[in-house]
Design an enzyme around this catalytic site. Sequence first.
Site, PDB file in Angstrom:
ATOM      1  N   LYS A   1       0.844  -1.208   0.000  1.00  0.00           N
ATOM      2  CA  LYS A   1       0.000   0.000   0.000  1.00  0.00           C
ATOM      3  C   LYS A   1       0.875   1.252   0.000  1.00  0.00           C
ATOM      4  CE  LYS A   1      -1.755   1.652   3.991  1.00  0.00           C
ATOM      5  NZ  LYS A   1      -1.471   3.076   4.185  1.00  0.00           N
ATOM      6  N   ASN A   2       1.905   1.267   0.853  1.00  0.00           N
ATOM      7  CA  ASN A   2       2.693   2.486   1.022  1.00  0.00           C
ATOM      8  C   ASN A   2       3.614   2.787  -0.162  1.00  0.00           C
ATOM      9  OD1 ASN A   2       1.440   2.939   3.406  1.00  0.00           O
ATOM     10  ND2 ASN A   2       3.216   2.513   4.720  1.00  0.00           N
TER      11      ASN A   2
ATOM     12  N   ARG B   1      -4.520  10.850   4.534  1.00  0.00           N
ATOM     13  CA  ARG B   1      -3.417  11.799   4.670  1.00  0.00           C
ATOM     14  C   ARG B   1      -2.487  11.823   3.467  1.00  0.00           C
ATOM     15  NH1 ARG B   1      -1.715  14.311   8.941  1.00  0.00           N
ATOM     16  NH2 ARG B   1       0.337  14.285   7.998  1.00  0.00           N
TER      17      ARG B   1
ATOM     18  N   CYS C   1      -5.492  13.150  12.972  1.00  0.00           N
ATOM     19  CA  CYS C   1      -5.318  11.742  12.669  1.00  0.00           C
ATOM     20  C   CYS C   1      -5.268  10.977  13.972  1.00  0.00           C
ATOM     21  CB  CYS C   1      -4.027  11.526  11.898  1.00  0.00           C
ATOM     22  SG  CYS C   1      -3.687   9.803  11.615  1.00  0.00           S
TER      23      CYS C   1
ATOM     24  N   ARG D   1       0.279  14.666  13.170  1.00  0.00           N
ATOM     25  CA  ARG D   1       1.143  14.306  12.042  1.00  0.00           C
ATOM     26  C   ARG D   1       1.263  15.538  11.158  1.00  0.00           C
ATOM     27  NH1 ARG D   1      -0.809   8.505   9.892  1.00  0.00           N
ATOM     28  NH2 ARG D   1       1.213   8.365   8.929  1.00  0.00           N
ATOM     29  N   PRO D   2       2.200  16.408  11.481  1.00  0.00           N
ATOM     30  CA  PRO D   2       2.291  17.675  10.760  1.00  0.00           C
ATOM     31  C   PRO D   2       2.847  17.522   9.346  1.00  0.00           C
ATOM     32  CG  PRO D   2       4.062  17.492  12.375  1.00  0.00           C
ATOM     33  CD  PRO D   2       3.231  16.260  12.507  1.00  0.00           C
ATOM     34  N   VAL D   3       2.755  18.618   8.568  1.00  0.00           N
ATOM     35  CA  VAL D   3       3.321  18.609   7.216  1.00  0.00           C
ATOM     36  C   VAL D   3       4.381  19.709   7.072  1.00  0.00           C
ATOM     37  CG1 VAL D   3       1.372  17.522   6.023  1.00  0.00           C
ATOM     38  CG2 VAL D   3       1.357  19.988   6.370  1.00  0.00           C
ATOM     39  N   ASP D   4       4.881  20.228   8.229  1.00  0.00           N
ATOM     40  CA  ASP D   4       5.838  21.328   8.171  1.00  0.00           C
ATOM     41  C   ASP D   4       7.089  20.988   7.354  1.00  0.00           C
ATOM     42  OD1 ASP D   4       6.251  19.483  10.285  1.00  0.00           O
ATOM     43  OD2 ASP D   4       7.690  20.818  11.242  1.00  0.00           O
ATOM     44  N   LEU D   5       7.541  19.745   7.417  1.00  0.00           N
ATOM     45  CA  LEU D   5       8.768  19.394   6.700  1.00  0.00           C
ATOM     46  C   LEU D   5       8.522  19.249   5.192  1.00  0.00           C
ATOM     47  CD1 LEU D   5      10.272  16.890   9.302  1.00  0.00           C
ATOM     48  CD2 LEU D   5      10.798  19.316   8.980  1.00  0.00           C
TER      49      LEU D   5
ATOM     50  N   ASP E   1       4.979   0.459  11.999  1.00  0.00           N
ATOM     51  CA  ASP E   1       3.758  -0.173  11.488  1.00  0.00           C
ATOM     52  C   ASP E   1       3.615  -1.632  11.915  1.00  0.00           C
ATOM     53  OD1 ASP E   1       2.992   2.164  10.330  1.00  0.00           O
ATOM     54  OD2 ASP E   1       3.435   1.590   8.268  1.00  0.00           O
TER      55      ASP E   1
ATOM     56  N   ILE F   1       8.578   6.800  16.703  1.00  0.00           N
ATOM     57  CA  ILE F   1       8.231   7.516  15.456  1.00  0.00           C
ATOM     58  C   ILE F   1       7.000   8.396  15.655  1.00  0.00           C
ATOM     59  CG2 ILE F   1       7.710   7.276  12.993  1.00  0.00           C
ATOM     60  CD1 ILE F   1      10.424   6.108  13.647  1.00  0.00           C
TER      61      ILE F   1
ATOM     62  N   ARG G   1      -8.671  -0.706   4.698  1.00  0.00           N
ATOM     63  CA  ARG G   1      -7.785   0.313   4.128  1.00  0.00           C
ATOM     64  C   ARG G   1      -6.431  -0.293   3.757  1.00  0.00           C
ATOM     65  NH1 ARG G   1      -6.327   4.312   8.059  1.00  0.00           N
ATOM     66  NH2 ARG G   1      -4.876   4.714   6.390  1.00  0.00           N
TER      67      ARG G   1
HETATM   68  C1  UD1 Z   1       4.563   6.773   6.404  1.00  0.00           C
HETATM   69  C2  UD1 Z   1       3.693   5.573   6.216  1.00  0.00           C
HETATM   70  C3  UD1 Z   1       3.212   5.055   7.568  1.00  0.00           C
HETATM   71  C4  UD1 Z   1       4.404   4.798   8.474  1.00  0.00           C
HETATM   72  C5  UD1 Z   1       5.323   6.018   8.545  1.00  0.00           C
HETATM   73  C6  UD1 Z   1       6.619   5.764   9.311  1.00  0.00           C
HETATM   74  C7  UD1 Z   1       2.656   5.891   4.052  1.00  0.00           C
HETATM   75  C8  UD1 Z   1       1.420   6.147   3.274  1.00  0.00           C
HETATM   76  N1  UD1 Z   1       2.554   5.936   5.385  1.00  0.00           N
HETATM   77  O1  UD1 Z   1       3.767   7.782   7.039  1.00  0.00           O
HETATM   78  O2  UD1 Z   1       2.503   3.833   7.345  1.00  0.00           O
HETATM   79  O3  UD1 Z   1       3.940   4.518   9.782  1.00  0.00           O
HETATM   80  O4  UD1 Z   1       5.685   6.438   7.212  1.00  0.00           O
HETATM   81  O5  UD1 Z   1       7.308   4.709   8.745  1.00  0.00           O
HETATM   82  O6  UD1 Z   1       3.701   5.626   3.485  1.00  0.00           O
HETATM   83  N2  UD1 Z   1       6.785  14.611  10.669  1.00  0.00           N
HETATM   84  C9  UD1 Z   1       6.926  15.948  11.013  1.00  0.00           C
HETATM   85  N3  UD1 Z   1       6.722  16.885  10.038  1.00  0.00           N
HETATM   86  C10 UD1 Z   1       6.398  16.542   8.753  1.00  0.00           C
HETATM   87  C11 UD1 Z   1       6.273  15.189   8.410  1.00  0.00           C
HETATM   88  C12 UD1 Z   1       6.469  14.235   9.397  1.00  0.00           C
HETATM   89  O7  UD1 Z   1       7.210  16.281  12.149  1.00  0.00           O
HETATM   90  O8  UD1 Z   1       6.223  17.455   7.926  1.00  0.00           O
HETATM   91  C13 UD1 Z   1       6.977  13.594  11.728  1.00  0.00           C
HETATM   92  C14 UD1 Z   1       5.733  12.753  11.970  1.00  0.00           C
HETATM   93  O9  UD1 Z   1       4.837  13.396  12.861  1.00  0.00           O
HETATM   94  C15 UD1 Z   1       6.331  11.497  12.574  1.00  0.00           C
HETATM   95  C16 UD1 Z   1       7.670  11.366  11.828  1.00  0.00           C
HETATM   96  O10 UD1 Z   1       7.950  12.655  11.290  1.00  0.00           O
HETATM   97  O11 UD1 Z   1       6.585  11.683  13.941  1.00  0.00           O
HETATM   98  C17 UD1 Z   1       7.654  10.355  10.700  1.00  0.00           C
HETATM   99  O12 UD1 Z   1       6.604  10.665   9.816  1.00  0.00           O
HETATM  100  P1  UD1 Z   1       6.647  10.218   8.293  1.00  0.00           P
HETATM  101  O13 UD1 Z   1       7.845   9.335   8.100  1.00  0.00           O
HETATM  102  O14 UD1 Z   1       6.549  11.401   7.416  1.00  0.00           O
HETATM  103  O15 UD1 Z   1       5.343   9.309   8.178  1.00  0.00           O
HETATM  104  P2  UD1 Z   1       4.274   9.304   6.992  1.00  0.00           P
HETATM  105  O16 UD1 Z   1       4.962   9.501   5.706  1.00  0.00           O
HETATM  106  O17 UD1 Z   1       3.125  10.161   7.359  1.00  0.00           O
END
Ligand code: UD1
Length: 429
Positions: free
Chosen positions: A22-23, A102, A126, A131-135, A316, A338, A408
């Site tokens: 899926k991912n 997301r 969520c 789960r922010p998108v700042d990065l 996961d 994580i 899902r």
């Molecule tokens: C993806 C996977 C999810 C898995 C996760 C970690 C998909 C669709 N989902 O989620 O199944 O559990 O990787 O392996 O592939 N973070 C920030 N700012 C950001 C983005 C992330 O602080 O802008 C933080 C998140 O809150 C979290 C950490 O970084 O604590 C890791 O998140 P991330 O690796 O981005 O997870 P996803 O891509 O959302």
Amino acid sequence: MDRIRIVGGNKLNGTIPISGAKNAALPLMIASLLTDETLILDNVPRLADVAQLQRILGNHGLDIMSKGKRPGDHEYQGQTLHISAANIIDTTAPYELVSKMRASFWVIAPLLARMHVAKVSLPGGCAIGTRPVDLLIMALEKLGAELQIDGGYVIAKAPGGLTGAEIDFPKVTVSGTHVALMAATLAKGTTVITNAACEPEIVDVADCLNKMGAKISGAGTPRIEIEGVKKLHGARHTVLPDRIEAGTYAMAVAMTGGDVQLAGARPELLQSALDVLTEAGATITPNNEGIRVTRNGAGISPVKVTTAPFPGFPTDLQAQLMALMACAKGSSHITETIFENRFMHVQELARFGARISLDGETAIIEGIAKLRGAPVMATDLRASVSLVIAALAAEGETTVNRVYHLDRGFERLEEKLSACGATIERISG
Ligand code: UD1
């Protein structure tokens, strides 16, 4: 709402075919926005999240065709999607659609790279912590995009197109790496991503983008270099097997005992989880067709595990491991690094009689001899399947409510498990 009824106590024996990941499937489908030619994806799992993303991409004007099965196709072979983004009619991803999944926020990257504009709803809350998108926003700004947040939407522009840059992630992020990678393929000049996520799904997407004409090197390492190109073209790519699905069924076999071949699973994609299972007392044998998992006689040994980015133990699989450790001979420690608040399954596992206490990021599990079936409720995707694992080994009957979370991310879960001897059925309505 559908429920799943399980009567525990049966050992699992047989073969479980592992579906496409899926991912990887989700970002690969999103990558189709980068070209006006057709991207053909094979081995796409039939999952609710895939269907939802098809609707989201359809809203942007993409034409998606799913071919039926051909003679000789394996019963469990995933679907083949032909995705054409020849005409992007809308660069807005509305709240109603993005809030359901997301990962659909990631469309911002290819839209910006190819169309130079995008308006994408913030994903919103969520179940597993903030789960922010700042990065992701930081990465796009580095590539020269102008972003502003207005009315819950990220409005992004790059009038002259994106420009290659150095992107150093302060923390490993899968979403950030996908977004930076996709956006950089069409940027002018070279992009270097450091502290990039090394997950196999990133490598799969990079492989597909390279087939589409991108110039990416270093995917799978913390330093990825992308030389921007003017245009990407069509390609054909097979989605890699789902390591989380494989790890989940391996944990289920370790829990119930038995002997199962995980057909199509690739051991190198989940070595850390296989090592933990070996330590716990399962026998893991990689072979030409996948991975064989057995556990006979001996009980489950306790383990100490901390989740980490790849190649570490995946977050996961954390909930599934906790279900397994609920019956270990002793005390186990599982630390989640994580995601904050990814322990919602603890309360539900307690309904089976599991003894789990929380100390900050660490769960301490005192193993007991037998779990007992109970009515439980799924809260998120991976948490739900941990309840299924517990139920398979528990004495008596369990009903798992709110199974849409399972749909899902797990293709034909009941079919795959009942073929190996589990008593499991879906109750509709
Ligand atoms: C993806 C996977 C999810 C898995 C996760 C970690 C998909 C669709 N989902 O989620 O199944 O559990 O990787 O392996 O592939 N973070 C920030 N700012 C950001 C983005 C992330 O602080 O802008 C933080 C998140 O809150 C979290 C950490 O970084 O604590 C890791 O998140 P991330 O690796 O981005 O997870 P996803 O891509 O959302």
